[in-house]
Design a protein around this motif. Structure first.
Motif: not given
Length: 702
Positions: A579-594
């Motif tokens: 998930i792209a965040h402005r100023g934070k780069g990309v945050v990586v989540h597990a595909i089943d993350c709520d």
């Protein structure tokens, strides 16, 4: 590339040369800057794989998949991008090859069985995935000398054990022979060199035997006014070596080191040629097989006969039509072969859907991984013999099968009650090896039960499973008592206790019903104590080639940074999304993350990612919630167990304290998902651990 496109056009003038060229350019661009162990640009490998498949006259989708088969795995390419550029069919095939590349087929038996299941699932979905993978392995073996010696041995062993038999089972005998011979060159170079030297000496002493015998065959065919092609070849060194081992003979005593083929216009001419061959040369008894009237399950049809040829030398002659020959060369791949821009309608080509369905039909009946592997290896590695019941029904069995296998193939009840057998009207021992075309009569008696010695007599998975089931039922109590003692000794050897909970946990991991079933199999020697120990307390081993933590994720733009989401704490081995965040780069989540639910409508921020394949450092923190007994020394032992798995505890917090139990939140630094499972498994097996689960907190800031 121009030469490849021209070659494809010779058998498929309607091929989409623009799309093939686009795939070439895309693959070359994505692999730019990457190099093989030999120092060659990496893209030479996908291109060579495509050439192998073009020589097999395969369709455009398979050729394009070959050009792109490593893009999703090794570059910034994604499934979505490949689908948009080259269509969903190609993207599915590339994704299938990528998943197969990650399967460790030569791993431990339990994992190997599970990965073989995945292999056959991929085959049932689209057989072309396996064709690309086999061509990929073929080129890797052709260039194996550029690899480290230990990697050469590992790849060659895997090729000999898995990929060569699979190619043979699919009917591609030429590929099987080449794979075997290249692996043989690595695994036993002295033996191969010895056979090659003897071949040269034999050729020097007797001249060009192949040319002489081929000339004799052509002369006899012309005399009989039969139009056919005849050609011969020396058999591959590994094929000769295997026969020397099977027959326990030296090279000088081995007879059929040469093979000859006669290709006819029609089926009737095959039998006419057989008559001519047998009239001219003496047939060797017991060396005749008619695979035209009894085809192999992969579509192979041919007549095989061995005769005493020129100067008394034994030679094997294979007789088949042109269409049969095409299937013999291409095997199951003949289903996708093209000629003049259309699929070849070869009446002998097996429908891959039906072939794989027949191949997997018996696998699913296996009760556990060991029986499943038995079924797989018999189906993949064994040639078949065809025997007959008294009513004339055909029973297919693997080579080396006995009357007991025949009995169990008919029905388990007949096998259990078997007391004797007649083969072609003659009473024979139950350990007799059956041959093609024999008629078998099974004699039964009420009150008869399987004997323990039968396990060593039979070769089929069905027979072995039925005998073991009967023996387990009869001797279960005795085996359980013996198994408990064996378990106690095995656990004590590693400083553990064989508690009921530890045994139950091991049984669950081995897919057995309960701990009593585990003990029964230990007592009957179907399981070894070390198998149980390895499941509960595997030794963690890390390769020296550890992936840089900053480059652990594939799919990011150049110089784009990433962070693991604190809410779900994904680890290598899990499916992930960015998930792209402005100023934070990309945050990586597990595909089943709520946490992803709230972002479903904001698709512009989603980035398609996956973990880099290989060994990751133990830097991925995961929180575990563990409930343990409130007794002296328990917490210390839990920490020790985690440490023994080579996992570091970075934080520990008490969540709840009761008079009898504690709830503790433990932060553990791990390598990957397998490392996480190993830590959770060893804790779950401890009798003072009431529960353990992965702790995820949505309130944590991603």
């Amino acid at each position: 590339m121009d030469e490849l496109i021209e070659r494809i056009a010779t058998y498929n003038p309607k091929s989409n040369s623009k799309l093939i060229r686009a795939a070439f350019e895309y693959g070359a661009r994505m692999h730019f800057g990457q190099y093989r162990h030999s120092g060659d640009p990496y893209f030479t490998h996908p291109f060579e794989v495509a050439e192998v498949l073009a020589n097999m006259q395969l369709d455009d989708a398979t050729i394009i998949t070959a050009l792109l088969h490593d893009t999703i795995e090794d570059t910034g390419s994604t499934y979505t991008e490949v689908s948009d550029l080259f269509g969903r069919e190609v993207a599915e095939l590339v994704d299938g090859v990528t998943k197969l590349t990650n399967l460790q087929l030569s791993s431990s038996e339990t994992k190997q069985a599970e990965n073989f299941r995945k292999l056959f699932m991929a085959m049932s979905k689209d057989m072309r995935v396996i064709l690309v993978k086999l061509a990929d392995r073929l080129h890797n073996m052709r260039t194996i000398r550029a690899m480290r010696p230990d990697k050469q041995v590992q790849k060659s062993r895997e090729t000999m054990d898995i990929y060569a038999p699979l190619a043979g089972r699919m009917g591609m005998q030429w590929m099987r022979e080449e794979l075997e011979d290249m692996a043989f060159h690595v695994l036993n170079p002295d033996a191969r060199g010895s056979i090659m030297r003897r071949f040269l000496r034999l050729q020097k002493e007797s001249g060009d035997v192949i040319e002489k015998i081929t000339g004799d065959i052509r002369h006899e065919l012309a005399e009989a006014n039969i139009t056919a092609e005849a050609f011969g070849r020396a058999k591959k060194p590994y094929s000769i070596w295997r026969k020397m081992q099977e027959k326990d003979q030296s090279f000088s005593r081995l007879s059929d080191t040469y093979g000859f083929r006669v290709i006819t216009k029609n089926e009737a001419d095959c039998y006419r040629v057989l008559g001519v061959i047998h009239q001219r040369w003496r047939a060797v008894p017991g060396r005749f097989k008619d695979y035209i009237s009894q085809p192999k399950s992969n579509g192979y049809r041919s007549i095989h006969t061995t005769v005493s040829g020129r100067d008394g030398k034994r030679v094997e002659v294979q007789i088949r039509t042109r269409q049969m020959h095409e299937v013999a060369e291409a095997g199951v791949a003949a289903h996708w072969s093209y000629r003049d821009g259309v699929r070849v309608e070869n009446p002998f080509a097996v429908d891959p859907g039906k072939w794989i369905a027949a191949l997997t039909e018996r696998f699913e009946a296996a009760d556990d991984h060991s029986e499943f592997l038995e079924h797989v290896k018999l189906e993949m590695y064994s040639d078949q013999v065809f025997c007959f019941t008294p009513k004339g029904e055909v029973v297919k069995l693997p080579r080396g099968a006995t009357p007991l296998d025949f009995a169990y193939a008919i029905h388990t009840r007949i096998g259990d009650r078997c007391v004797g057998a007649k083969v072609d009207g003659i009473r024979v021992p139950l350990w007799t090896r059956l041959k093609n075309g024999q008629s078998v009569v099974i004699m039964t008696a009420e009150g008869q039960a399987p004997q323990a010695t039968w396990i060593d007599i039979v070769v089929t998975g069905r027979a072995k499973a039925a005998i073991r089931k009967s023996l387990r039922s009869e001797d279960r109590d005795r085996f359980v008592r013996l198994g408990r003692e064996l378990a106690r000794v095995a656990f004590e050897n590693v400083g553990r206790k064989a508690t009921d909970k530890a045994l139950m946990t091991a049984a669950k991991q081995l897919r057995l019903e309960d701990e009593l079933e585990l003990l029964a199999r230990l007592g009957s020697a179907e399981l070894q104590g070390r198998d149980v120990i390895n499941v509960l307390y595997p030794e963690a081993s890390i390769s020296e080639d550890v992936i840089d933590g900053a480059a652990a994720v594939v799919g990011l733009a150049p110089e784009q940074a990433f962070n693991r989401a604190s809410c779900c704490q994904p680890v290598p081995g899990e499916r992930i999304v960015g998930i792209a965040h402005r100023g934070k780069g990309v945050v990586v989540h597990a595909i089943d993350c709520d946490a992803l639910i709230a972002l479903e409508d904001d698709s512009s921020r989603w980035v398609d990612l996956h973990w880099h394949a290989g060994n990751h450092p133990a830097i991925h923190t995961v929180s575990l919630k563990v409930t343990i007994s409130n007794d002296a020394g328990v917490l210390g032992r839990i920490c020790t167990l985690i440490g023994e798995q080579k996992a570091n505890i970075s934080d520990l917090r008490f969540l709840d304290r009761k008079s009898d139990f504690y709830s503790v939140l433990v932060d553990v630094d791990l390598r990957d998902l397998e490392h996480l499972h190993a830590v959770m498994l060893v804790l779950e097996a401890d009798s003072d651990v009431a529960s353990i689960r992965r702790y995820r907190d949505l309130d944590r800031k991603p």
